[in-house]
Design an enzyme around this catalytic site. Structure first.
Site, PDB file in Angstrom:
ATOM      1  N   GLU A 263       0.673 -14.717   0.975  1.00  0.00           N
ATOM      2  CA  GLU A 263      -0.465 -14.217   1.555  1.00  0.00           C
ATOM      3  C   GLU A 263      -1.274 -13.391   0.423  1.00  0.00           C
ATOM      4  OE1 GLU A 263      -2.449 -15.317   4.048  1.00  0.00           O
ATOM      5  OE2 GLU A 263      -0.711 -16.407   5.044  1.00  0.00           O
ATOM      6  N   CYS A 302      -7.519  -7.585   3.355  1.00  0.00           N
ATOM      7  CA  CYS A 302      -7.570  -8.761   2.679  1.00  0.00           C
ATOM      8  C   CYS A 302      -8.715  -9.784   2.689  1.00  0.00           C
ATOM      9  CB  CYS A 302      -6.067  -9.549   2.815  1.00  0.00           C
ATOM     10  SG  CYS A 302      -5.802  -9.881   4.624  1.00  0.00           S
TER      11      CYS A 302
HETATM   12  P1  NAP Z   1       1.335  -5.094  -4.116  1.00  0.00           P
HETATM   13  O1  NAP Z   1       1.233  -4.168  -4.972  1.00  0.00           O
HETATM   14  O2  NAP Z   1       1.287  -6.379  -4.494  1.00  0.00           O
HETATM   15  O3  NAP Z   1       2.647  -5.012  -3.002  1.00  0.00           O
HETATM   16  C1  NAP Z   1       2.823  -5.823  -1.960  1.00  0.00           C
HETATM   17  C2  NAP Z   1       4.251  -5.534  -1.630  1.00  0.00           C
HETATM   18  O4  NAP Z   1       5.358  -6.007  -2.488  1.00  0.00           O
HETATM   19  C3  NAP Z   1       4.676  -4.129  -1.291  1.00  0.00           C
HETATM   20  O5  NAP Z   1       5.749  -3.927  -0.154  1.00  0.00           O
HETATM   21  C4  NAP Z   1       5.476  -3.808  -2.538  1.00  0.00           C
HETATM   22  O6  NAP Z   1       6.481  -2.660  -2.384  1.00  0.00           O
HETATM   23  C5  NAP Z   1       6.376  -5.027  -2.974  1.00  0.00           C
HETATM   24  N1  NAP Z   1       6.545  -4.980  -4.106  1.00  0.00           N
HETATM   25  C6  NAP Z   1       6.337  -5.002  -5.284  1.00  0.00           C
HETATM   26  N2  NAP Z   1       7.093  -5.037  -6.191  1.00  0.00           N
HETATM   27  C7  NAP Z   1       8.342  -5.749  -5.452  1.00  0.00           C
HETATM   28  C8  NAP Z   1       9.538  -6.203  -6.138  1.00  0.00           C
HETATM   29  N3  NAP Z   1      10.073  -6.191  -7.511  1.00  0.00           N
HETATM   30  N4  NAP Z   1      10.482  -6.591  -5.192  1.00  0.00           N
HETATM   31  C9  NAP Z   1      10.124  -6.552  -3.687  1.00  0.00           C
HETATM   32  N5  NAP Z   1       9.037  -6.252  -3.579  1.00  0.00           N
HETATM   33  C10 NAP Z   1       7.938  -5.637  -4.347  1.00  0.00           C
HETATM   34  O7  NAP Z   1       0.167  -5.154  -2.766  1.00  0.00           O
HETATM   35  P2  NAP Z   1      -0.438  -4.002  -2.145  1.00  0.00           P
HETATM   36  O8  NAP Z   1      -1.064  -2.828  -2.904  1.00  0.00           O
HETATM   37  O9  NAP Z   1       0.618  -3.409  -1.116  1.00  0.00           O
HETATM   38  O10 NAP Z   1      -1.548  -4.532  -1.321  1.00  0.00           O
HETATM   39  C11 NAP Z   1      -2.971  -4.797  -1.420  1.00  0.00           C
HETATM   40  C12 NAP Z   1      -2.950  -6.335  -1.859  1.00  0.00           C
HETATM   41  O11 NAP Z   1      -2.567  -7.125  -0.870  1.00  0.00           O
HETATM   42  C13 NAP Z   1      -4.378  -6.447  -1.987  1.00  0.00           C
HETATM   43  O12 NAP Z   1      -4.654  -7.347  -3.246  1.00  0.00           O
HETATM   44  C14 NAP Z   1      -4.924  -7.389  -0.752  1.00  0.00           C
HETATM   45  O13 NAP Z   1      -5.759  -8.281  -1.053  1.00  0.00           O
HETATM   46  C15 NAP Z   1      -3.594  -7.941  -0.532  1.00  0.00           C
HETATM   47  N6  NAP Z   1      -3.496  -8.201   0.919  1.00  0.00           N
HETATM   48  C16 NAP Z   1      -3.393  -9.672   1.446  1.00  0.00           C
HETATM   49  C17 NAP Z   1      -3.242  -9.823   2.698  1.00  0.00           C
HETATM   50  C18 NAP Z   1      -3.370 -11.306   3.171  1.00  0.00           C
HETATM   51  O14 NAP Z   1      -3.068 -11.393   4.589  1.00  0.00           O
HETATM   52  N7  NAP Z   1      -3.616 -12.209   2.418  1.00  0.00           N
HETATM   53  C19 NAP Z   1      -2.837  -8.827   3.527  1.00  0.00           C
HETATM   54  C20 NAP Z   1      -2.997  -7.599   3.057  1.00  0.00           C
HETATM   55  C21 NAP Z   1      -3.173  -7.240   1.624  1.00  0.00           C
HETATM   56  P3  NAP Z   1       6.231  -1.312  -2.931  1.00  0.00           P
HETATM   57  O15 NAP Z   1       4.975  -0.766  -2.184  1.00  0.00           O
HETATM   58  O16 NAP Z   1       7.339  -0.492  -2.744  1.00  0.00           O
HETATM   59  O17 NAP Z   1       5.796  -1.344  -4.235  1.00  0.00           O
END
Ligand code: NAP
Length: 680
Positions: A263, A302
């Site tokens: 997602e 999102c």
């Molecule tokens: P993100 O930076 O992509 O991180 C998402 C998750 O991935 C976090 O838990 C992050 O952990 C983890 N992660 C990063 N690198 C990783 C690795 N190498 N191995 C395992 N896990 C890893 O996104 P975000 O900043 O948290 O969220 C914002 C984004 O999410 C926006 O772009 C938004 O549109 C999207 N979003 C989408 C939805 C949907 O339902 N489609 C819902 C909510 C948000 P860390 O924080 O520890 O780095």
């Protein structure tokens, strides 16, 4: 690190494990409001291998012992417990920049999702460990070899990697689905807000609703977790498209066909219908929806609206109205009642938003105020505050950034459309979104947009004066409706009723004789061996009744008098029952025939045992098919067979009966499924 900082713990193999200091890999977490450090997370003394073993050897087997209904009841118990203790989560959520309303979406929204799956699980899934997917398939002429698809829980672990913006809902919506399926989970929240997830997790553990090993928590990095998964595991990721691409292209996941549900961010859009003018009620609906979507959670949703597509004739009015509304939004300390929009989650998130705004600004001009930021009750520089920014892009056909760059904050771009076809083209230019909305009072506009654009969007939300009061909002994912979207949105389907539960189960085609298929699916299917008892089945309790137990009745003749009497008694004097010539002229009837409802009534008269007993109520009849007409002088008999039993509570359960009517020549006349409630 200071003693008053929150040390975010992980929950591994049944124990809470502290995060270590920064030298051992812990990350600092800051208040969105003050910018001061409030917590640290990561680098705890646990190993992913131990967590995986615990889930696979303790949590998984315990969950699979439970039926779908047991798991649904556990979800309800969990939801009740969280509901009683949720206030502590609200206090923490403020530190992440959330107003009370923002927190409600996350905390109460998460709890409501648990309740919703608890209810759907009991209504739509069987009280057994095997889910039947679709009907029996006839694979042979004589019915001795048939097929049935079943779904059973995967035998591994669900790894849930969640985004920062919904630390509670993001966890609970995924757990609701995977736990109902019967798969244990390892939850990895985003570090920025993991202290809220940890607090919720502590409540979940204390609830005792689920067996040990059903869920574990990782605060901080996941190490080599993904490299240890296999085809019985599922990764469910929520976050940015960039991180999704990096994780889903992990060679080990690809080589082992590990399912990866994604997602991602998406450039969700809203369209104003060509029928709407500034004096129609839909205009206000449209403006309110856009302002709400841009400012709720400071645009960190999102599903938030990023692109606003408006007929050329309405663009000036829309810009004026929207910018006036956005310029007057109260920005400030999210703990204050009057605050309408709090800060972003962190200073780095603010920097990201400002950087992307600058790129969008090369193709569009800002139409909201640029007179600096007024922040009530907090330091606008120290906290991660930004103002809502509305851009106007006059030439959206040649601008790329507005259709491809997500500023994950209160930013959106308004653009003109020449006509409805052009609006649909622009809608689809996001390359796949979670949700598109349309405000129109013209059903023809709705039909056209759905036909032209549904394939690019996970959900299409249409609003007008009729639905406005009860509509749930452009940005609200609902447990029963698909949440997920194609292309840029990740291609996943996190929610959508029982559809999403199936992501955590394997669908298998089972082929064999009816006895085999009945035994596997715990549901009697036609041509399976039957049994009979001396006692009438209506005198036997829910517990005593056996699958396949059958009552065979005697024949009863249908006379012309019966047909006449039924017709005049009920008022159903349709010509097929009353007029020999007209009935004969109909291609389906040999002449006057008995009413189908007369046959059903006579069937009940044949199989019912009238005395008070274990049968409490007839709650319905489904799958009715009339197979052969019955004329005056024909006779019918009934075979009533116990098809499926579902316990409802300690007092009674639902029995589904296969009812088959035959004529005097043993030809099938009608079949249906009868539902009754029977005392335990
Ligand atoms: P993100 O930076 O992509 O991180 C998402 C998750 O991935 C976090 O838990 C992050 O952990 C983890 N992660 C990063 N690198 C990783 C690795 N190498 N191995 C395992 N896990 C890893 O996104 P975000 O900043 O948290 O969220 C914002 C984004 O999410 C926006 O772009 C938004 O549109 C999207 N979003 C989408 C939805 C949907 O339902 N489609 C819902 C909510 C948000 P860390 O924080 O520890 O780095």
């Amino acid at each position: 690190m200071g003693a008053d900082l929150i040390n975010v713990h992980s929950y591994c193999t049944g124990d809470w494990t502290a995060s270590s200091g920064p030298d051992a890999g812990a990350r600092a977490i800051y208040s969105a409001v003050t910018g001061e450090q409030i917590a640290f997370a990561g680098g705890g003394a646990w190993t992913v291998e131990n967590m995986l073993q615990h889930a696979r050897q303790v949590g998984g087997p315990a969950l699979r012992e439970l039926t779908f209904h047991d798991r649904a009841r556990a979800l309800k118990a969990l939801a009740n417990h969280l509901n009683e203790h949720k206030e502590s989560l609200y206090a923490l959520s403020t530190m992440a920049g959330c107003t009370r309303g923002d927190s409600w979406i996350d905390i109460d929204g998460g709890i409501m999702t648990l309740f919703a799956y608890a209810s759907r699980g009991r209504r739509e899934m069987p009280d057994s460990t095997v889910y039947l997917d679709g009907d029996v398939e006839q694979l042979s002429r004589n019915g001795t070899f048939i097929g049935q698809h079943i779904c059973t829980p995967k035998l591994g672990v669900a790894v849930h990697i969640n985004a920062f913006n919904f630390p509670v809902w993001g966890m609970l919506e995924k757990l609701a689905v995977s736990l109902l399926a019967g798969v244990p989970a390892i939850v990895k929240p985003a570090t920025d807000t993991c202290y809220i997830t940890e607090a919720c997790f502590r409540l979940m553990v204390a609830s005792g609703a689920f067996p040990e090993g059903a869920f574990q928590l990782i605060a901080g990095g996941t190490g080599d977790l993904l490299d240890r998964l296999n085809a019985q595991d599922v990764v469910s990721f929520t976050g940015s498209a960039q991180t999704a691409l990096m994780l889903r292209s992990n060679p080990h996941l690809l080589a082992n066909s590990v399912p990866f549900i994604s997602e991602q961010d998406s450039l969700n859009a809203t369209v104003l219908g060509p029928d709407v003018t500034s004096d129609s009620p839909e205009f206000d609906i449209f403006i309110n929806e856009v302002v709400r979507e841009m400012t709720t959670k400071a645009g960190q949703k999102c599903t938030a609206i990023r692109r606003i597509i408006v007929p050329q004739t309405q663009i000036a009015t829309c810009i004026d109205t929207l910018s006036a509304r956005l310029n007057s939004v109260n920005i400030g300390d999210p703990g204050l009642k009057e605050t309408q929009m709090g800060p972003l989650v962190s200073a780095s998130q603010r920097q990201d938003v400002l950087d992307i705004n600058a790129k969008i600004g090369q193709q569009a001009s800002a139409v909201t105020s640029t007179n600096g930021l007024s922040v009530e009750g907090a330091d606008g520089e120290a906290g991660a505050f930004v103002a809502p920014t509305l851009f106007h892009c006059p030439d959206p056909d040649s601008a790329d950034a507005v259709h491809s760059m997500e500023a994950f904050g209160p930013t959106a771009t308004i653009m003109p459309s020449r006509d409805l076809d052009h609006a649909c083209d622009l809608l689809n230019r996001g390359g796949g979104s979670l949700v598109a909305s349309l405000v129109t009072h013209d059903p023809a506009v709705a039909a056209k947009v759905a036909t032209r654009s549904a394939a690019w969007h996970g959900r299409i939300y249409i609003n007008d004066r009729t639905s406005a009061k009860e509509s749930t909002g452009h940005g609200s994912p609902l447990p029963y409706m698909v949440h997920g979207g194609p292309g840029r949105a990740g291609g996943g389907e996190e929610l959508g009723g029982i559809r999403s539960v199936k992501h955590y189960m394997q669908r298998t085609a089972i082929q064999g004789s009816p006895d085999m298929i009945s035994a596997v699916g715990k549901t009697w299917v036609p041509n399976t061996s039957t049994s009979s008892q001396d006692a009438h089945p209506f005198t036997r309790t829910f517990t005593e009744l056996q699958l396949g137990e059958t009552l065979k009745t005697d024949l009863r003749e249908i006379t012309l008098d019966d047909i006449e009497h039924f017709a005049h008694f009920t008022g159903d004097t349709f010509y097929a029952h009353m007029d020999e010539e007209a009935a004969k002229a109909n291609p389906f009837f040999p002449g006057r025939v008995a009413h189908g409802y007369l046959l059903l009534s006579f069937a009940a008269g044949l199989f019912v045992q009238p005395d008070p007993g274990p049968v409490l109520a007839n709650t319905g009849l489904t799958d009715l098919a009339f197979q052969k007409p019955v004329a005056a002088g024909d006779s019918i008999r009934v075979e009533l067979t116990v098809k499926r039993k579902t316990k409802r509570n300690d007092d009674y359960g639902e029995v589904r009966w296969h009812v088959a009517l035959f004529n005097q020549d043993d030809e099938p006349v009608a079949t249906y499924t009868l539902h009754t409630m029977n005392a335990y």
